[in-house]
Design a protein around this motif. Structure first.
Motif, short mmCIF file in Angstrom:
data_model
loop_
_atom_site.label_atom_id
_atom_site.label_comp_id
_atom_site.label_asym_id
_atom_site.label_seq_id
_atom_site.Cartn_x
_atom_site.Cartn_y
_atom_site.Cartn_z
N ARG A 161 -0.23 14.88 33.02
CA ARG A 161 -0.48 15.06 31.58
C ARG A 161 0.76 15.44 30.79
O ARG A 161 0.82 15.27 29.60
CB ARG A 161 -1.61 16.05 31.35
N LYS A 162 1.78 15.97 31.47
CA LYS A 162 3.02 16.32 30.76
C LYS A 162 4.01 15.15 30.75
O LYS A 162 5.09 15.25 30.17
CB LYS A 162 3.69 17.53 31.42
N ARG A 163 3.64 14.08 31.44
CA ARG A 163 4.59 12.97 31.54
C ARG A 163 4.52 12.10 30.28
O ARG A 163 3.46 11.92 29.70
CB ARG A 163 4.25 12.12 32.77
N LYS A 164 5.68 11.53 29.90
CA LYS A 164 5.70 10.65 28.73
C LYS A 164 4.92 9.37 29.05
O LYS A 164 5.03 8.83 30.16
CB LYS A 164 7.14 10.27 28.39
N ALA A 165 4.18 8.89 28.07
CA ALA A 165 3.35 7.71 28.30
C ALA A 165 4.18 6.51 28.73
O ALA A 165 3.74 5.68 29.51
CB ALA A 165 2.56 7.38 27.04
N GLY A 166 5.41 6.42 28.24
CA GLY A 166 6.28 5.29 28.58
C GLY A 166 6.67 5.27 30.05
O GLY A 166 7.09 4.24 30.58
N LYS A 167 6.53 6.42 30.72
CA LYS A 167 6.96 6.50 32.12
C LYS A 167 5.80 6.33 33.09
O LYS A 167 5.97 6.50 34.30
CB LYS A 167 7.65 7.86 32.36
N LEU A 168 4.59 6.00 32.58
CA LEU A 168 3.44 5.81 33.46
C LEU A 168 3.46 4.41 34.07
O LEU A 168 4.08 3.50 33.52
CB LEU A 168 2.15 5.99 32.66
N SER A 169 2.74 4.24 35.18
CA SER A 169 2.58 2.91 35.76
C SER A 169 1.63 2.10 34.89
O SER A 169 0.91 2.65 34.05
CB SER A 169 2.02 3.03 37.17
N GLY A 170 1.61 0.78 35.11
CA GLY A 170 0.78 -0.10 34.29
C GLY A 170 -0.69 0.30 34.29
O GLY A 170 -1.32 0.37 33.25
N GLY A 171 -1.22 0.59 35.48
CA GLY A 171 -2.62 0.97 35.60
C GLY A 171 -2.91 2.27 34.86
O GLY A 171 -3.92 2.41 34.18
N MET A 172 -2.00 3.23 35.03
CA MET A 172 -2.17 4.53 34.38
C MET A 172 -2.13 4.40 32.86
O MET A 172 -2.89 5.04 32.14
CB MET A 172 -1.05 5.49 34.82
N LYS A 173 -1.23 3.53 32.38
CA LYS A 173 -1.13 3.31 30.94
C LYS A 173 -2.48 2.83 30.40
O LYS A 173 -2.95 3.30 29.37
CB LYS A 173 -0.07 2.24 30.64
N GLN A 174 -3.08 1.86 31.13
CA GLN A 174 -4.35 1.31 30.64
C GLN A 174 -5.44 2.37 30.65
O GLN A 174 -6.28 2.41 29.76
CB GLN A 174 -4.76 0.10 31.49
N LYS A 175 -5.41 3.23 31.67
CA LYS A 175 -6.44 4.30 31.72
C LYS A 175 -6.26 5.25 30.55
O LYS A 175 -7.22 5.69 29.94
CB LYS A 175 -6.34 5.05 33.05
N LEU A 176 -5.00 5.56 30.25
CA LEU A 176 -4.74 6.46 29.12
C LEU A 176 -5.19 5.79 27.81
O LEU A 176 -5.83 6.42 26.97
CB LEU A 176 -3.25 6.81 29.05
N ALA A 177 -4.86 4.50 27.67
CA ALA A 177 -5.25 3.79 26.45
C ALA A 177 -6.77 3.79 26.30
O ALA A 177 -7.30 3.96 25.20
CB ALA A 177 -4.71 2.37 26.47
N THR A 187 -4.84 -7.16 32.05
CA THR A 187 -3.72 -8.08 32.23
C THR A 187 -2.47 -7.31 32.63
O THR A 187 -2.13 -6.30 32.01
CB THR A 187 -3.46 -8.87 30.93
N GLY A 188 -1.82 -7.79 33.68
CA GLY A 188 -0.60 -7.13 34.13
C GLY A 188 -0.84 -5.85 34.89
O GLY A 188 0.04 -5.01 35.01
N VAL A 189 -2.05 -5.66 35.39
CA VAL A 189 -2.38 -4.44 36.13
C VAL A 189 -2.66 -4.83 37.58
O VAL A 189 -3.22 -5.89 37.86
CB VAL A 189 -3.61 -3.77 35.49
N ASP A 190 -2.25 -3.97 38.53
CA ASP A 190 -2.43 -4.31 39.94
C ASP A 190 -3.92 -4.37 40.31
O ASP A 190 -4.75 -3.76 39.64
CB ASP A 190 -1.70 -3.29 40.82
N PRO A 191 -4.27 -5.12 41.38
CA PRO A 191 -5.67 -5.36 41.73
C PRO A 191 -6.49 -4.09 41.93
O PRO A 191 -7.63 -4.00 41.47
CB PRO A 191 -5.58 -6.14 43.04
N VAL A 192 -5.90 -3.07 42.55
CA VAL A 192 -6.65 -1.84 42.79
C VAL A 192 -7.00 -1.18 41.47
O VAL A 192 -8.15 -0.79 41.23
CB VAL A 192 -5.84 -0.87 43.68
N SER A 193 -6.02 -1.08 40.58
CA SER A 193 -6.27 -0.46 39.28
C SER A 193 -7.27 -1.27 38.47
O SER A 193 -8.09 -0.72 37.74
CB SER A 193 -4.97 -0.33 38.48
N ARG A 194 -7.21 -2.60 38.62
CA ARG A 194 -8.16 -3.46 37.92
C ARG A 194 -9.58 -3.12 38.33
O ARG A 194 -10.46 -2.98 37.49
CB ARG A 194 -7.87 -4.93 38.26
N GLN A 195 -9.74 -2.98 39.64
CA GLN A 195 -11.08 -2.68 40.15
C GLN A 195 -11.55 -1.33 39.62
O GLN A 195 -12.69 -1.20 39.16
CB GLN A 195 -11.03 -2.68 41.67
#
Lengths: 306, 368
Positions: free
Chosen positions: A130-146, A165-173
């Protein structure tokens, strides 16, 4: 119009300039608490449609209602009651996870605590960062935050433009599991995706191409509409295989499908006949097996009919 | 109100977390003022001169001593022949040469008209003119002193008094100028970039689809830059006052109000630019080309407006910086009150209203 439907779209058309017809007489309805998928390739008009519903674009013709509100006139009401997640990651990269969430909660006039219940399942995964900058999150994490940010004000309708789109299969699931859980909380979700395999996860889907809706049905209904015999074929030379199969007299259509080519036949014939044909074309390692039709086959079929 | 607060807080996070830009924003005024103050100056100090003394008498010696005593000149070399002058200039060793003719002593004693030749390197016209003026004045005074006690033919002396800036210090000209440029830069350019950045990153799309009113988005984005611009104003004024001895004769309160007015005008311009552009780069280019250049060239900051061709003089009227510089000079140097600058203030205010109106008209509540 009755307001029982969460989204009502009637003969909606949208042009860009003179030549680009992004949407052509599109009509559909999404019921309350439904998880509705908008499936189609890039450039099909998915983003345009979602932006019109999010009151960010105006249609040239037709009518659209979100939660009974008209998108042009009642745009202010709609904006307070929908959650919108654009296709591109659109949070503040230099703000931390927590700050982003707090910001969006506040501008929607609520607090994180008030609706924490709604996002808890998703947010627990983000909490360690939660203290990490949004720009430094992984693609899947970004989508979860959004998704969290789009949900924090407990919207009536959630509009998601290609969230996976552009998210790894595990995060997609994981993402789709979250959407299913949100459904239980009676939030209507309209989600667009170019991935056919995600269609089966929706309650109903609309197949859309070049601004036209080809079919609207439950995923099973769309698959069962595909009535041709289907085979999966594989040989040593896949590129030539498609070409050769399309020349074959009994072939209805042949499309690449993962490691195989899905071959739809005009009429049922013995696989041996195909084997012989391919062997004659100097293919080796020939493998032919019956295949279960998927949404993708149905979509390809609908597309070729157009 | 809470929404507004969080929006400003968010904007401050953007500004403070972008360390490099922040450093430029806060450091640039200091660098510019020091640069203009110490390096770019028209003042004459220890200019090197050469002297060709053909008279070799008492008079020429005394005049030379007077010149050196003034502190403006240093003797680079005593020349022996006329031919050396040219060579000296070519080598760039000296800015001015003084030639005393052989008959100087004789003529002066007999009260006959005589001539001293001043030759200046006019590759830098400003310096050349200043040097000649200084030297003529010193020589003139010497001659006058010599004539005292004698019956002189009728003579008229002009007595010059430079009001408001008696020592003709250039710092008095560039502090208002630099202040104008910095305020324009921070207000117009930075806001137009900050707003287009939201468009470029796609966050504007999310903000538009939220209940935030467009006016709130704009005002929220702008307020931190007002604060930043005013902080810069204070820094520039302090540097001007304490490092370069620039006076602030008028009311500080009036000065602050006028600065705020100019900042608002510039912000409105920045917002207007951002409503018409989609990317940060375009916004920056337009700000630079359409705002910074005219502000520097046509505002009277560097080149006097009176000596411009008529067309440019007319154009200069639509440049907010011109009016702001007039106001600044009035308040700071002459110490005038609002009764002498209300017209300029009104013009600035009118421009601000016009730009705000145009921005509101151009702001899109949707994506297209």
């Amino acid at each position: 119009m009755a307001t029982t439907q969460a989204i009502q779209v009637e003969s909606l058309s949208k042009r860009y300039g003179k030549n680009v017809q992004a949407l052509n007489q599109v009509s559909f309805e999404v019921g309350r608490g439904e998880l509705f998928g908008l499936i189609g390739p890039d450039g099909a008009g998915k983003t345009t449609l979602i932006r019109i519903l999010a009151t960010l674009l105006l249609a040239n013709e037709g009518q659209a209602l979100v939660n009974g509100w008209e998108v042009r006139r009642d745009y202010r009401k709609i904006r307070s009651h929908i959650g919108y997640m654009p296709g591109r990651f659109s949070l503040y990269q230099d703000l931390s996870v927590e700050e982003n969430l707090h910001f969006f909660a506040t501008i929607f006039g609520t607090t994180i605590e008030e609706n924490y219940e709604l996002i808890r399942d998703i947010y627990v995964q983000l909490e360690p960062f939660r203290k990490r900058k949004a720009g430094k999150l992984s693609g899947g994490m970004k989508q979860k935050l959004a998704l969290c940010c789009a949900l924090i004000h407990k919207p009536v309708v959630l509009l998601l433009d290609e969230p996976t789109t552009g998210v790894d299969p595990v995060s997609r699931q994981e993402f789709w599991e979250m959407l299913k859980r949100l459904k239980e909380k009676e939030i209507t979700i309209l989600v667009s995706t170019p991935y056919m395999d995600e269609a089966s996860l929706c309650d109903r889907v609309a197949l859309i191409q070049k601004g036209n809706i080809l079919s609207i049905d439950k995923p099973a209904g769309i698959v069962s509409a595909f009535d041709k015999p289907l085979l999966a074929v594989r040989t040593n030379d896949m590129y030539r295989l498609i070409h050769d199969l399309r020349e074959f007299e009994s072939t209805h259509s042949a499309f690449p499908f993962g490691e195989y080519v899905h071959l739809a036949l005009r009429n049922a014939i013995w696989p041996e006949a195909i084997h012989a044909y391919l062997a004659g074309k100097e293919h080796t390692d020939i493998e032919i097996k019956p295949a279960q039709a998927t949404i993708e086959d149905a979509f390809m079929e609908l597309m070729t009919q157009e | 109100m809470k929404q507004f607060g969080i929006f400003i807080q968010k904007e401050l996070f953007h500004i403070f977390r972008d360390r490099r830009t922040l450093l430029i924003l806060l450091g640039m005024p200091i660098v510019l003022v020091l640069l203009f103050g110490f390096a770019i100056t028209n003042e004459i100090d220890n200019a090197r001169i050469a002297i060709l003394d053909q008279s070799k008498g008492e008079m020429s010696q005394k005049i030379t001593q007077r010149l050196l005593a003034s502190g403006y000149f240093l003797i680079d070399e005593n020349l022996r022949e006329v031919a050396e002058i040219e060579q000296h200039f070519r080598e760039g060793k000296t800015k001015m040469a003084i030639v005393f003719p052989p008959e100087l002593q004789e003529n002066l004693r007999r009260n006959l008209p005589t001539q001293i030749q001043l030759i200046a390197d006019a590759t830098d016209p400003n310096t050349a003119t200043t040097l000649i003026n200084y030297a003529s004045a010193i020589i003139g005074r010497y001659v006058q002193d010599q004539g005292r006690g004698q019956a002189m033919p009728l003579q008229i002396h002009t007595e010059v008094k430079m009001l408001y800036n008696p020592r003709l210090k250039s710092v008095f000209m560039f502090v208002p100028g630099v202040m104008t440029v910095i305020l324009m830069l921070v207000s117009a350019m930075m806001t137009s970039i900050a707003i287009t950045r939201e468009k470029e990153l796609g966050t504007m799309e999310v903000l538009l689809a939220s209940p935030l009113r467009p006016a709130m988005i704009i005002i929220g984005k702008v307020i931190p830059y007002i604060l930043l611009a005013l902080a810069n104003t204070v820094v520039i004024l302090m540097l001007g006052a304490f490092v370069f001895g620039m006076p602030i004769k008028g009311s500080l309160f009036l000065l602050a109000l006028e600065c705020l007015l100019f900042v608002i005008t510039s912000l409105a311009l920045g917002i207007l630019i951002s409503t018409r552009t989609e990317s940060q780069q375009v916004a920056m280019l337009i700000s630079l080309m359409m705002l910074m250049l005219p502000t520097i060239l046509l505002s009277g900051f560097i080149f006097p407006i009176e000596s411009m061709p008529l067309a440019l003089q007319v154009i200069s009227n639509i440049i907010p910086a011109k009016w702001f510089i007039i106001i600044l000079k009035n308040v700071m140097l002459k110490g005038t009150g609002v009764e002498f600058i209300w017209k300029e203030s009104l013009i600035l205010g009118g421009m601000a209203l016009f730009f705000i109106g145009a921005s509101v008209r151009n702001f899109k509540i949707r994506l297209e």
